[in-house]
Design an enzyme around this catalytic site. Structure first.
Site, mmCIF file in Angstrom:
data_model
loop_
_atom_site.group_PDB
_atom_site.id
_atom_site.type_symbol
_atom_site.label_atom_id
_atom_site.label_comp_id
_atom_site.label_asym_id
_atom_site.label_seq_id
_atom_site.Cartn_x
_atom_site.Cartn_y
_atom_site.Cartn_z
ATOM 1 N N ASP A 1 -4.518 8.261 -6.670
ATOM 2 C CA ASP A 1 -5.206 6.977 -6.469
ATOM 3 C C ASP A 1 -6.059 7.000 -5.199
ATOM 4 O OD1 ASP A 1 -2.797 7.024 -4.972
ATOM 5 O OD2 ASP A 1 -2.778 4.849 -4.787
ATOM 6 N N HIS A 2 -6.057 8.154 -4.503
ATOM 7 C CA HIS A 2 -6.902 8.320 -3.311
ATOM 8 C C HIS A 2 -7.886 9.491 -3.437
ATOM 9 C CE1 HIS A 2 -4.878 5.396 -0.587
ATOM 10 N NE2 HIS A 2 -3.936 5.551 -1.497
ATOM 11 N N ASP B 1 -2.677 5.632 3.235
ATOM 12 C CA ASP B 1 -1.285 5.190 3.077
ATOM 13 C C ASP B 1 -0.466 5.799 4.210
ATOM 14 O OD1 ASP B 1 -2.117 3.963 0.791
ATOM 15 O OD2 ASP B 1 -1.202 5.397 -0.593
ATOM 16 N N GLU C 1 -3.806 -0.249 4.816
ATOM 17 C CA GLU C 1 -3.204 -0.560 3.518
ATOM 18 C C GLU C 1 -2.249 -1.740 3.671
ATOM 19 O OE1 GLU C 1 0.233 0.627 1.930
ATOM 20 O OE2 GLU C 1 0.688 2.374 3.183
#
Length: 600
Positions: free
Chosen positions: A72-73, A178, A203
């Site tokens: 997701d990054h 994160d 985040e």
């Protein structure tokens, strides 16, 4: 007026496809390039049309930074660089550079080879994309160009995860990616210095959560696993390949050893070997305990955890299986879930966050009848447990990082809107700074006050210390010195050091005033009378009578001389520098009024 502009292309009031466009003092940087696990169409990738409507992306972007290897990054990176088109530098840490292509290829196999999806990147595109990567070390200042520099800080979370400071001149932005402010069984806690950026982009996955004691959570996890296998059930633990998986494996390995349990524990094929390889290769990124014991005992060589074969899923009897991926959106974990979901003896433990649209999110939301591929319905009878072993910072950790970095403003990404709003208000109240939470495609513009960083010479500071003039903490103080500019850098040094560095001789500008005084005595006696008069008059000043007969008051020099034409008159030469002009004028007036009569 200089400004910083931030536009989330993904992870704006959302978790998934993290991608943030930052413009700082004319430089454009893209932070992360992730995919959304909840979508199987074009929505899985960020909308890169926001970057520029015309022209090449390489011409607009100065660099791309990837915080860590989670998809997701970084999942959209090959699509962005090879299909959309970007040829500029991509910065990430060495562990991220090593692990990222493996996870991208694993996901490509699932999406293309097994699901037959079109408009997806190829294996060759992954290789070509990784050729553009520039790997960085922790705390290494990397000069992207003449003006733009970046620096990586330890983020915890997963192996190789980093927070990045982006700096142009005196303007700076910190992007956390994160991070985890609490050390775990294999990684340390995130750390950043008091860098005071103009903006901190953090985040906010667990914006309203304050986790309970880690020991209680571990005890609860072990109890649930043990109770399930004791009654003959199977336990599925969906995890991502590296990170939380190793954390829970160490925990179960220790428990199985202590309890002398014989129930088999399995891990997705190949991942144990990969984990061993990378944790050994990047041992400096682990916590202190792992580094100390690694030579004697590799914590990742498990005695009770074996490689999993897909045929094992049909075996009778209890077992524990760690399977990827962690959100039950595809792959082996989803296959095993479909096989075991119908038996109420079994249990699935979700140890981390699941984005909306994934099977993991659906079952955690209470859905027990799921529509799977091919419109098949699956009834979930197995027990579903959520136990947060997430390697994200909780609300307390986020507040701790804000306090540590001391930013002028904060911007929240990677979270859910309602929870982010609560945290936004808390940050503004506690730290008295502006806090923003833009949606995807929304731009936040922050004006910045231009400032010039000035280095202060050690000699100047030492002089202040000797004089006992060091300021109290957080109290401003004036420092007097000479400002030198060299190679676009400013330094404040003492005047003596400035002259030496510049190869100049010291010159002094002095003002001299003549005061005529009626006095028949010799010049030395006149000077002595002047000294006595000033000593008694100026109680708060340093008045000295020097061996050569002259008198000083601070930096002011007074000399007595004979008058060239009148033997009964003496001339007082009063000279001063421009800094003491006020005192010099006062002394001149005082002496013009004459000296008190000397006793006869």
């Amino acid at each position: 007026m200089p400004e910083i502009r931030v536009t989330p292309l993904g992870a704006g009031q959302d978790v998934g496809r993290s991608c943030i466009l930052v413009s700082i003092s004319g430089k454009n940087v893209m932070l992360d390039c992730g995919m959304h696990m909840g979508y199987n169409d074009d929505r899985r990738f960020p909308d890169f049309s926001y970057i520029t409507q015309s022209g090449r992306l390489t011409d607009f972007l100065d660099c791309v930074i990837i915080s860590h290897f989670h998809l997701d990054h970084c999942g959209a990176l090959p699509y962005f660089s090879e299909m959309v088109g970007y040829d500029g530098p991509i910065y990430m840490t060495h562990p991220t550079q090593a692990i990222c292509p493996i996870l991208l290829e694993d996901y490509r196999k699932i999406a293309v080879d097994k699901k037959g999806e079109a408009n997806f990147f190829t294996s060759q595109m992954i290789k070509d994309c990784m050729k553009k990567v520039v790997a960085v070390h922790l705390h290494q200042t990397v000069q992207v160009d003449d003006e733009l520099e970046i620096k990586a800080y330890y983020a915890g979370h997963v192996l190789g995860a980093a927070m990045f400071q982006i700096k142009v001149g005196s303007e700076s932005v910190v992007y956390t990616g994160d991070y985890n402010m609490t050390p775990d069984r294999h990684l340390g806690a995130a750390w950043i210095d008091k860098c005071r950026p103009n903006l901190l982009i953090t985040e906010s996955t667990y914006a309203t959560t304050i986790r309970d004691s880690k020991r209680c959570r571990e005890r609860d996890f072990l109890k649930k696993v043990h109770e399930t296998v004791e009654r003959g059930g199977k336990v599925l633990i969906p995890v991502f390949a590296l990170g939380r998986a190793q954390e829970l494996c160490i925990l179960l390995e220790t428990f199985w050893e202590r309890m002398n349990l014989k129930v088999p524990i399995y891990f997705s094929t190949g991942l144990t070997e990969k984990a061993n390889h990378y944790y050994k290769l990047f041992i400096t990124w682990t916590n202190q305990k792992i580094r100390k014991t690694f030579v004697q005992r590799n914590m990742f060589e498990f005695k009770h955890i074996k490689a999993f074969d897909r045929t094992f899923a049909d075996n009778p009897g209890p077992m524990v299986v760690f399977a990827t991926p962690g959100m039950l959106h595809a792959g082996q974990s989803l296959q095993i879930f479909r096989k075991w979901a119908g038996n109420e003896k079994n249990m699935v433990i979700m140890p981390g966050y699941c984005v909306q649209g994934t099977v993991g999110h659906k079952i955690l939301s209470g859905q027990r009848k799921l529509e799977m591929e091919g419109r098949q319905m699956l009834e979930v009878k197995m027990q579903v447990e959520y136990m947060s072993f997430s390697a994200h910072a909780d609300a307390k950790g986020i507040m701790q990082l804000v306090g540590q970095a001391e930013p002028e403003s904060v911007l929240l990404v990677h979270g859910e809107a309602k929870k982010m709003e609560f945290l936004r208000q808390k940050i503004e109240q506690e730290f008295r700074v502006s806090c923003y939470m833009p949606a995807n495609g929304e731009t936040v513009t922050l004006p910045t006050s231009p400032s010039i960083p000035v280095g202060i010479s050690l000699g100047l500071l030492k002089r202040e210390m000797v004089q006992g003039l060091l300021p109290e903490a957080k109290k401003p103080r004036l420092l007097h010195g000479t400002l030198i500019m060299k190679d676009s850098n400013f330094r404040l040094v003492s005047s003596e050091q400035a002259l030496k560095e510049l190869g100049l001789a010291e010159h002094q500008l002095r003002f001299t005033c003549r005061v005529h005084l009626q006095d028949t005595r010799k010049e030395q006696e006149t000077a002595l009378r002047v000294y006595s008069h000033l000593k008694s008059t100026l109680k708060d000043h340093c008045v000295q009578h020097l061996p050569d007969g002259s008198v000083t008051v601070e930096s002011i020099l007074i000399q007595a001389a004979a008058h060239s034409e009148d033997p009964g008159t003496k001339v007082l030469l009063v000279s001063w520098t421009y800094q003491d002009e006020e005192l010099g004028s006062f002394l001149t007036t005082l002496l013009k009024n004459g000296l008190p009569q000397a006793p006869s």
